[in-house]
Motif scaffolding. Structure first.
Motif, PDB file in Angstrom:
ATOM      1  N   UNK A 282       0.789  -1.216   0.000  1.00  0.00           N
ATOM      2  CA  UNK A 282       0.000   0.000   0.000  1.00  0.00           C
ATOM      3  C   UNK A 282       0.826   1.272   0.000  1.00  0.00           C
ATOM      4  N   UNK A 283       2.134   1.173  -0.229  1.00  0.00           N
ATOM      5  CA  UNK A 283       3.009   2.338  -0.236  1.00  0.00           C
ATOM      6  C   UNK A 283       3.006   2.987  -1.620  1.00  0.00           C
ATOM      7  N   UNK A 284       2.901   4.304  -1.658  1.00  0.00           N
ATOM      8  CA  UNK A 284       2.904   5.033  -2.922  1.00  0.00           C
ATOM      9  C   UNK A 284       4.306   5.007  -3.516  1.00  0.00           C
ATOM     10  N   UNK A 285       4.410   4.476  -4.747  1.00  0.00           N
ATOM     11  CA  UNK A 285       5.706   4.338  -5.399  1.00  0.00           C
ATOM     12  C   UNK A 285       5.880   5.306  -6.573  1.00  0.00           C
ATOM     13  N   UNK A 286       4.762   5.835  -7.097  1.00  0.00           N
ATOM     14  CA  UNK A 286       4.825   6.686  -8.287  1.00  0.00           C
ATOM     15  C   UNK A 286       3.562   7.528  -8.326  1.00  0.00           C
TER      16      UNK A 286
END
Length: 333
Positions: A282-286
């Protein structure tokens, strides 16, 4: 002769639900019973006899490892005595539904893996050696939930995986995946699953008495069916490289998927749009805003989304424009 039955029980064992193994004679009379598990929920869905006369069981456990649910492998001798147990995890919500012993004694396990129980679940195929060490693992899936339920070893030394998919239309459908000896299905909605298998320590105990509050599956298990298949057969591999989002107003195409880095989106309306990419945690990567010049809506003159800096794996793409948010699983190779 006789039968071997695997399931779970709340009547005996270490606590809550435990794996339950029952050996009977040819008349169904009990010869011995065993339980395996920790202090939470541990369930067996399938069992097969191995070449040494023992048994391999597969299911899931919520007692071990630092994930909500792990695929659970238990190996016993011919009397049900524990030889080893392993927890294998990929996305953190993992379950083995069927196990097969191949011609050289390795184990192929079919089931499902997701970030949580629900729509973000994919078919999971895991190959291990006879000690439970991982040889290979693959996952297969589309936009929504895809579940693997039963494996079959074919005469040409391949494997068939049967299950249910919700990814390709508005219905739940049976789906069938054919894979080689490593579990590789040839790229049809497939990606390499970087799973981890590690040994777990658990008590084993002898059960007694009648089977109470338990379920079981016979060695030669069959496909679990969730819905009736509408007439006709669809080849889901016809559109492997192009994915279409559609609603009542707009059709949006994203390609290629899987990708080695660049993704193109066509069919956007003449309004600002934003693409966000999240990993399985669930981590924002882009995060990128796409602004279409007037008159270019629906065309191909859209800036490509460059994911080449991201490590290979499974990601969730969120495409937002106006009040609409579309979601798609994307595989980065």
């Amino acid at each position: 002769g006789g039968f071997i039955v695997a399931g779970y029980t709340k009547s005996f064992g270490a606590g809550n639900l435990d794996v339950y193994l029952i050996k009977t004679d040819a008349n169904g009379d009990t010869l011995w019973t065993k339980t395996y598990g920790g202090d939470s929920t541990d369930i067996a869905n399938s069992v097969q006899q191995t070449s040494d006369g023992g048994y391999i069981l597969v299911g899931y456990s919520e007692s071990f490892l630092s994930v909500p649910r792990t695929l659970y492998l238990v190996k016993t001798d011919s009397l049900g005595n524990l030889l080893w147990a392993r927890g294998c995890t990929y996305l953190g919500w993992d379950e083995g539904k069927s196990v097969i012993v191949d011609s050289v004694g390795n184990y192929l396990i079919g089931g499902s893996s997701g970030v949580w129980a629900g729509p973000n679940v994919d078919v999971f195929l895991l190959k291990t050696d006879n000690l439970g060490n991982k040889i290979s693992s693959y996952a297969f899936g589309g936009v929504f939930g895809d579940f693997g339920n039963s494996l079959y070893y074919t005469s040409d030394n391949m494997f068939l995986m049967a299950g249910t998919t919700y990814s390709f239309d508005n219905f739940s459908r049976y789906h069938l995946i054919k894979a080689n000896a490593l579990g590789n299905g040839g790229g049809c909605y497939q990606y390499i699953a970087n799973s981890l298998c590690q040994e777990v320590t658990l008590p084993t105990s002898v059960g007694s008495g009648a089977i109470v509050s338990s379920t079981a599956s016979i060695v030669n298990d069959t496909m679990t069916s969730y819905s009736q298949l509408p007439p006709g057969i669809q080849n889901l591999c016809d559109t492997t490289a192009i994915d279409e989002f559609s609603n009542s107003e707009q059709k949006i195409i994203i390609y290629p998927n899987p990708t080695t880095g660049l993704i193109t989106v066509t069919g956007l309306p003449e309004e600002p749009a934003r693409i966000a990419i999240y990993n399985v945690l669930g981590e924002l990567m882009y995060d990128q805003e796409l602004n279409l010049p007037t008159g270019q809506a629906g065309g191909s003159n859209v800036p490509s989304v460059d994911l080449s800096a991201l490590p290979g794996g499974l990601y969730l793409l969120h495409l937002q424009y106006g009040q609409i948010t579309l979601k798609k699983k994307v595989v980065k190779r």
